[in-house]
Scaffold this active site. Structure first.
Site, mmCIF file in Angstrom:
data_model
loop_
_atom_site.group_PDB
_atom_site.id
_atom_site.type_symbol
_atom_site.label_atom_id
_atom_site.label_comp_id
_atom_site.label_asym_id
_atom_site.label_seq_id
_atom_site.Cartn_x
_atom_site.Cartn_y
_atom_site.Cartn_z
ATOM 1 N N ALA A 13 0.838 -1.189 0.000
ATOM 2 C CA ALA A 13 0.000 0.000 0.000
ATOM 3 C C ALA A 13 0.877 1.245 0.000
ATOM 4 O O ALA A 13 2.083 1.168 0.231
ATOM 5 C CB ALA A 13 -0.907 -0.001 1.224
ATOM 6 N N CYS A 14 0.274 2.405 -0.270
ATOM 7 C CA CYS A 14 0.994 3.671 -0.255
ATOM 8 C C CYS A 14 1.608 3.904 1.125
ATOM 9 O O CYS A 14 0.986 3.571 2.117
ATOM 10 C CB CYS A 14 0.034 4.821 -0.568
ATOM 11 N N PRO A 15 2.768 4.515 1.171
ATOM 12 C CA PRO A 15 3.578 5.013 0.052
ATOM 13 C C PRO A 15 4.662 4.032 -0.387
ATOM 14 O O PRO A 15 5.594 4.450 -1.059
ATOM 15 C CB PRO A 15 4.214 6.253 0.661
ATOM 16 N N VAL A 16 4.544 2.757 -0.007
ATOM 17 C CA VAL A 16 5.617 1.798 -0.278
ATOM 18 C C VAL A 16 5.943 1.664 -1.776
ATOM 19 O O VAL A 16 7.117 1.736 -2.149
ATOM 20 C CB VAL A 16 5.299 0.425 0.367
#
Lengths: 75, 181
Positions: A13-16
């Site tokens: 998921a963000c911000p990965v």
């Protein structure tokens, strides 16, 4: 020779995905292509946006429902 | 299936259902519905406070009692709990968020059950959820109730909350890059 590198961001998921993409692109040379596999729709907004802002060539392919491959050519 | 093939390439379908709306459109819609919420329920928009009430109702359903809990001791909190889920605007709104998000992803044919990648991800999700929930209740609001509704009610507290939210986000992203990437 330009090479193609695949980056697996499935299930992230963000911000990965964005941070992983930034890091992976740093290691590549001009003309190399990074293929980012993403299944998080929000990342499909911020990752292409960031890459285009950096001036890279970006192409998006929808491989399945909720799954995308992002082709980023480093410029 | 010809119909769906045609629909997939339809410009209006792409514009309204497939592609993400611009941020500005989202901001305008949020502002509009904040006004609607305030006008119709008398309270600004909040999300996490409702979740605490859901917890209380759930606890009651299995025979527990929260009547002596400090958090639920105010007359307002007691009245909300007495009225029940069906008479609680916040509960309807939260259900609407969940159903709406599902609908949006289905209409964009983007629905997918994601695989869990690692045990690390599970630990981070559970730990993150607990910290966010606990923090939101201690601060009497989350980034919606305390930040967004605070600022739109012209309250200084919203800006103070925002300042610390920014600090938390900076520390959080440093920790994320250190331990997760």
């Amino acid at each position: 020779m330009a090479k193609e590198v695949t980056l697996d961001c499935m299930g992230e998921a963000c911000p990965v995905p964005l941070i992983k993409t930034e890091k992976a692109l740093e290691k590549l040379e001009k003309g190399d292509v990074l293929v980012v596999q993403i299944d998080h729709s929000c990342a499909m907004k911020n990752v292409p946006e960031w890459a285009r802002k950096q001036g890279h060539n970006v192409e998006i392919e929808e491989v399945d429902d909720g799954e995308w491959e992002l082709f980023i050519e480093k410029v | 299936m010809k119909f769906f093939d045609k629909l997939k390439n339809n410009e209006n379908y792409k514009k309204w259902f497939k592609d993400a709306f611009p941020y500005v459109v989202g901001a305008l819609l949020l502002s509009f519905f904040q006004i609607v919420t305030f006008a119709s329920t008398g309270n600004p928009w909040g999300v996490s406070g409702v979740l605490a009430n859901w917890g209380a109702w759930l606890f009651r359903a299995v025979g527990g009692s929260v009547d002596n809990w400090y958090y639920f001791s105010t007359p307002g909190a007691q009245a909300t709990l007495q009225r029940g889920v069906l008479m609680d605007p916040g509960s309807w709104r939260n259900i609407g968020i969940i159903v709406g998000a599902l609908l949006a992803t289905l209409l964009a044919s983007g629905f997918k059950i994601k695989k869990i990648k690692s045990g690390k991800q599970v630990v981070a999700a559970v730990l993150g959820g607990l910290l966010m929930g606990y923090g939101a209740r201690i601060a009497a609001g989350c980034n919606i109730g305390a930040l967004y509704s605070g600022i739109s009610s012209l309250s200084v507290s919203g800006w103070v909350f925002g300042l610390f939210l920014l600090g938390g986000a900076i520390v959080g992203s440093k920790l994320l890059t250190k331990f997760f990437l």
